[in-house]
Design a protein around this motif. Structure first.
Motif, short mmCIF file in Angstrom:
data_model
loop_
_atom_site.label_atom_id
_atom_site.label_comp_id
_atom_site.label_asym_id
_atom_site.label_seq_id
_atom_site.Cartn_x
_atom_site.Cartn_y
_atom_site.Cartn_z
N LYS A 149 1.20 -1.12 0.65
CA LYS A 149 -0.16 0.43 -0.27
C LYS A 149 0.97 1.01 -0.02
O LYS A 149 1.70 1.68 1.04
CB LYS A 149 -0.75 0.19 1.28
CG LYS A 149 -1.72 -1.06 1.45
CD LYS A 149 -3.61 -0.98 2.41
CE LYS A 149 -4.58 -2.13 2.10
NZ LYS A 149 -4.67 -1.93 3.59
N TYR A 151 0.96 5.13 0.55
CA TYR A 151 0.20 6.07 1.07
C TYR A 151 1.35 7.28 0.83
O TYR A 151 0.53 7.98 1.15
CB TYR A 151 0.00 6.48 2.52
CG TYR A 151 -0.96 4.87 3.16
CD1 TYR A 151 -2.49 4.83 1.72
CD2 TYR A 151 -0.29 3.93 3.48
CE1 TYR A 151 -3.33 3.93 2.29
CE2 TYR A 151 -2.00 2.78 3.79
CZ TYR A 151 -2.81 2.82 3.31
OH TYR A 151 -3.84 1.53 3.38
N ASN A 154 -0.34 7.81 -3.08
CA ASN A 154 -1.93 7.72 -3.12
C ASN A 154 -2.11 7.91 -1.43
O ASN A 154 -2.67 6.80 -0.12
CB ASN A 154 -2.75 7.12 -3.40
CG ASN A 154 -2.61 6.16 -4.65
OD1 ASN A 154 -2.93 7.12 -5.84
ND2 ASN A 154 -1.67 5.24 -4.87
N PRO A 155 -1.82 8.99 -0.90
CA PRO A 155 -2.50 9.22 1.17
C PRO A 155 -3.71 9.56 1.24
O PRO A 155 -4.37 9.77 0.71
CB PRO A 155 -1.57 11.05 1.14
CG PRO A 155 -0.30 11.61 -0.40
CD PRO A 155 -1.03 11.04 -1.64
N LYS A 156 -3.58 9.27 2.60
CA LYS A 156 -4.86 9.19 3.33
C LYS A 156 -6.21 10.48 3.17
O LYS A 156 -4.62 11.20 2.91
CB LYS A 156 -4.84 8.35 4.62
CG LYS A 156 -4.47 6.88 4.60
CD LYS A 156 -4.04 6.58 6.03
CE LYS A 156 -4.11 4.90 6.32
NZ LYS A 156 -4.19 4.15 7.79
N ARG A 161 1.66 9.69 5.32
CA ARG A 161 2.24 9.79 4.39
C ARG A 161 3.13 8.09 4.62
O ARG A 161 3.45 8.24 5.84
CB ARG A 161 2.93 10.56 3.07
CG ARG A 161 2.18 11.44 2.41
CD ARG A 161 2.62 12.65 1.95
NE ARG A 161 2.08 13.15 0.97
CZ ARG A 161 1.17 14.21 1.34
NH1 ARG A 161 0.56 14.47 2.78
NH2 ARG A 161 0.70 15.35 0.70
#
Length: 264
Positions: A149, A151, A154-156, A161
């Motif tokens: 995954k 992040y 594609n940060p939350k 991150r």
């Protein structure tokens, strides 16, 4: 809350230490139910063994990263890893997670359903170091990638991150080899700074504020921008150093034997 901590503290002691009369009395005084009694008697030894296996798996993965860090420093004159942190989930955290998923408490249930019992966090200097180290780890033939995954790309929603990997690694016991899952988190210093403070500010605090959420997200974005800026500066320095390195190489090449005499 204090009572809950006492209960799980007693359970942790019981699971991690030889059972003594005094310890047994303490646990059963605070958890005076037949179900807990039976659970502890049935799962104590298998649980201790499983936690030891997870600890061994962490040692294996940590060693791999330390070797990569040493090799990189020899090749590039710097260390990509700033620090390494490891942990095995506490009994309280394991129990809470199983309960949230309506899963039974057993070693089989833990192994089959939880992938983050053993966790290692690698704090890197630069963003590029994260992907370099992840690729190097996954290229090793005894490492199996279970889940990835990203992040960072594609940060939350809250701005978090990090690169998360669930890997499987073998540990070699007295008479067998056992595959164990380990969660690997790779972050830069800036990412870890934000995540650590965000966790401290919000952990178990029931505060709903759109403004606070927006402010924390802004801080995360600013930290990410700082990461990119520092990466750009590093690359610029490397470009500036390149002609100097080439010049030194030419000088050494024209010395007798190509080696600088210690007395010169």
């Amino acid at each position: 809350m204090e009572q809950r901590k006492k209960i799980f503290g007693a359970l942790d002691d019981l699971m991690r230490s030889p059972i003594g009369d005094r310890l047994r009395e303490r646990v059963f005084r605070e958890l005076s139910t037949k179900e807990i009694h039976d659970l502890l008697q049935r799962e104590q030894k298998p649980y201790k063994e499983l936690m030891a296996y997870y600890q061994c798996a962490l040692m294996e993965v940590e060693t791999k990263f330390r070797v990569l860090n040493e090799q990189f420093s020899l090749a590039h004159d710097r260390n990509p890893i700033e620090s390494i942190k490891t942990r095995v989930k506490s009994l309280e955290s394991i129990t809470e997670k199983l309960n949230r998923r309506n899963l039974p408490f057993s070693t089989q249930s833990i192994e089959e359903n939880l992938t983050d019992i053993a966790g290692i966090r690698i704090i890197c200097s630069f963003r590029e170091d994260i992907y370099f180290l992840a690729d190097c780890l996954l290229e090793q033939d005894d490492i199996t990638l279970i889940q990835r995954k990203d992040y960072i790309e594609n940060p939350k929603e809250n701005g978090y991150r990090s690169l998360h990997l669930i890997v499987e690694v073998p540990i070699f016991l007295e008479h067998k080899k056992k595959m164990m899952k380990v969660e690997v988190q790779l972050r830069t210093i800036a990412m870890d700074f934000w995540a650590s403070l965000e966790h401290k500010l919000k952990y178990k605090k029931d505060i709903a504020s759109d403004q606070l959420t927006a402010d924390l997200k802004k801080c995360a974005d600013e930290s990410a921008a700082l990461d990119l800026k520092m990466d750009a500066i590093r690359k610029e320095i490397e470009v500036l150093k390149a002609p100097e390195a080439k010049a030194i190489g030419r000088e050494v090449k024209h010395l007798p034997g190509g080696i600088l005499n210690e007395n010169q």
